[in-house]
Design a protein around this motif. Structure first.
Motif, short mmCIF file in Angstrom:
data_model
loop_
_atom_site.label_atom_id
_atom_site.label_comp_id
_atom_site.label_asym_id
_atom_site.label_seq_id
_atom_site.Cartn_x
_atom_site.Cartn_y
_atom_site.Cartn_z
N HIS A 23 0.55 -1.02 0.33
CA HIS A 23 0.30 -0.05 -0.20
C HIS A 23 0.59 1.23 -0.23
CE1 HIS A 23 -3.77 -2.00 0.45
NE2 HIS A 23 -3.30 -2.85 1.50
N VAL A 24 1.96 1.12 0.31
CA VAL A 24 2.85 2.22 0.49
C VAL A 24 4.07 2.60 -0.19
CG1 VAL A 24 3.54 3.93 2.71
CG2 VAL A 24 2.14 2.75 3.11
N GLU A 25 4.39 3.52 -0.86
CA GLU A 25 5.74 3.63 -1.13
C GLU A 25 6.81 4.29 -0.31
OE1 GLU A 25 4.78 6.21 -4.52
OE2 GLU A 25 5.03 4.45 -5.99
N PHE A 26 7.80 4.19 1.24
CA PHE A 26 7.85 4.12 1.65
C PHE A 26 9.26 3.16 1.96
CE2 PHE A 26 9.50 5.35 5.61
CZ PHE A 26 10.03 7.05 6.10
N PRO A 27 10.36 3.26 2.72
CA PRO A 27 11.13 1.90 2.70
C PRO A 27 10.36 1.08 3.96
CG PRO A 27 12.69 3.88 1.99
CD PRO A 27 11.41 4.66 2.08
N SER A 28 11.35 0.27 4.13
CA SER A 28 10.82 -1.20 5.39
C SER A 28 11.62 -2.12 5.26
CB SER A 28 8.79 -1.20 5.51
OG SER A 28 8.86 -1.90 4.16
N GLU A 29 11.36 -2.32 6.55
CA GLU A 29 12.44 -3.73 6.76
C GLU A 29 12.05 -4.51 8.18
OE1 GLU A 29 14.77 -4.89 5.13
OE2 GLU A 29 15.38 -2.49 4.46
N GLY A 30 12.25 -5.36 8.24
CA GLY A 30 11.42 -6.20 9.00
C GLY A 30 12.18 -7.25 9.20
N ALA A 31 12.13 -8.13 10.66
CA ALA A 31 12.50 -9.21 11.37
C ALA A 31 11.74 -10.15 12.11
CB ALA A 31 13.59 -9.61 11.40
N ALA A 32 11.34 -11.50 12.60
CA ALA A 32 10.97 -11.66 13.54
C ALA A 32 12.11 -12.73 13.95
CB ALA A 32 10.31 -13.34 12.87
#
Length: 336
Positions: free
Chosen positions: A245-254
Motif C-alpha cells: 500500500h505504501v511507497e516508503f522504505p521498510s524492513e522487518g524481522a522476527a
C-alpha cells in the motif's frame, strides 16, 4: 560433515527470521496527497500538545502525566468514541491506560490492538519517544471512527512504559495484557507504535546489534517491523500489507527476544501473556541521537515521513481487522 549440516541449518533458520514478503521501496518519495497533508498537520499538533505544552510527563511529573491522559481521552471522545480508563495504583497514585474500541461485526472475539505509551522518560519531553507513537494511535483511531471491521479493533494509550516501570509488573501495557488474559480475551495481533519520527538518508546513520549489522542497510531512512519468533507470521503479514500500500522504505524481522532492542516496548508485555505482538519503530537508540535526552523535541521529527508511515499503517490495520467497505472487492481473510 556434521559441522557443515549444522552450519546450513543455522543459516536457514537465520534466513527464515529475516526474510520478508514484498520488496522495500527504493527511490524518490511521491508527493503527499491531500489526506496525508492533513494527517501531517494533525500529527504535528498532537505531538506539540503532548510535548510543548506538557513538557516532561511521567510519574515524577505526575500532574503533566494526568494532563496527557486527559488530552487523549478528550481527543478520543471528540472523535466519537466511548472511552474506557483502565486504572491501577502505584505508590498511592492512580495511573490510567486509555482505551477505545470498535466491536467486530463478524468475528468480534478476535481482537486487534494498536497501542503506544504516552509517558516520557525522566528529564525528557519525549517528542519522538513516544509522542510520535501516542499521536499515531490517536490519528489512526480518528481514521477508523465510524467504520466497521470484521474483527474487534482497539486503540490503547498505555501509561508507564519508561523506567522505573519498564518490564516490571507495574508497566501499563503489562497490566493491560494480564487483565486481557485473565478475561480470556483472544488478542490475535498487537501493534506497538514506538519512536517513529526520525529518518536520514545518510550512510552510517543506522546502527544495529550484532549480527543484524551484517544484513540491514546503513541509512536510517526506513520504518521497521520487529517481532519475536512466535510473532513471525504477524510481522510478515504486517510488512507485506505495508509494502503493498505504501511507497516508503521498510524492513522487518522476527528475532529472538534476547537480542537487545527486540523487546524494548509494549509488545513485550503481550508476549508475556502469550499474545502475538510487533513493534513498529524507527529503531529508537539505534538511530535517534536524541533518544532519552532533553533534546527529544518536536523540531527533530520528520512529520512528512511520519505521516507516510501512519497512512500506511491505516492500510495494515484495515487488512488485519478486515475493513468492511461499501463496494464489493476481492478480499482474503487474514488467518492467525
Amino acid at each position: 560433515m556434521l559441522a557443515i549440516i549444522l552450519s546450513a541449518i543455522v543459516g536457514w533458520v537465520w534466513f527464515a527470521m529475516i526474510r520478508m514478503p514484498g520488496i522495500s521501496y527504493r527511490g524518490q518519495l511521491p508527493s503527499l496527497n491531500q489526506q496525508e497533508l492533513k494527517l501531517q498537520k494533525a500529527l504535528r499538533q498532537d505531538v506539540q500538545k503532548l510535548v510543548s505544552e506538557l513538557q516532561e510527563h511521567n510519574f515524577s511529573s505526575y500532574n503533566n502525566l494526568v494532563a496527557a491522559a486527559n488530552f487523549l481521552e478528550s481527543s478520543f471522545t471528540n472523535a466519537g468514541y466511548k472511552v474506557k480508563r483502565q486504572q491501577y495504583q502505584f505508590a498511592n497514585r492512580k495511573y490510567d491506560n486509555i482505551e477505545v474500541e470498535i466491536p467486530g461485526t463478524k468475528i468480534p472475539d478476535e481482537i486487534v490492538v494498536i497501542g503506544a505509551h504516552y509517558d516520557s522518560v525522566q528529564d525528557s519531553p519525549g517528542a519522538n519517544d513516544n509522542g510520535t507513537g501516542a499521536a499515531a494511535v490517536l490519528e489512526l483511531a480518528r481514521a477508523f471512527a465510524g467504520k466497521k471491521t470484521d474483527r474487534t479493533l482497539r486503540f490503547v494509550e498505555f501509561v508507564n512504559e519508561e523506567p522505573p516501570f519498564f518490564q516490571t509488573p507495574d508497566m501499563g501495557s503489562l497490566v493491560y495484557a494480564k487483565r486481557s488474559q485473565k478475561a480470556g480475551e483472544k488478542i490475535v495481533a498487537m501493534l506497538s507504535l514506538e519512536t517513529m519520527g526520525y529518518y536520514s538518508d545518510k550512510a552510517g546513520t543506522q546502527k544495529y546489534p550484532f549480527p543484524l549489522n551484517l544484513v540491514y542497510p546503513s541509512s536510517g531512512n526506513f520504518i521497521a517491523f520487529i517481532g519475536n519468533i512466535k510473532s513471525g507470521d504477524l510481522v510478515r503479514k504486517a510488512i507485506a500489507s505495508f509494502r503493498r500500500h505504501v511507497e516508503f522504505p521498510s524492513e522487518g524481522a522476527a528475532l529472538p527476544a534476547q537480542i537487545p532492542g527486540v523487546g524494548w516496548s509494549d509488545q513485550w508485555s503481550f508476549w508475556q501473556q502469550g499474545y502475538p505482538g510487533i513493534m513498529v519503530t524507527d529503531t529508537a537508540p539505534y538511530r535517534y541521537p536524541y533518544y532519552h535526552t532533553a533534546q527529544d523535541t518536536p523540531d527533530k521529527i520528520d512529520f512528512e515521513k511520519l505521516a507516510r508511515v501512519v497512512a500506511g499503517l491505516e492500510s495494515v490495520i484495515a487488512d488485519l481487522a478486515i475493513l468492511e467497505i461499501d463496494e464489493p472487492v476481492e478480499q482474503t481473510r487474514a488467518e492467525f
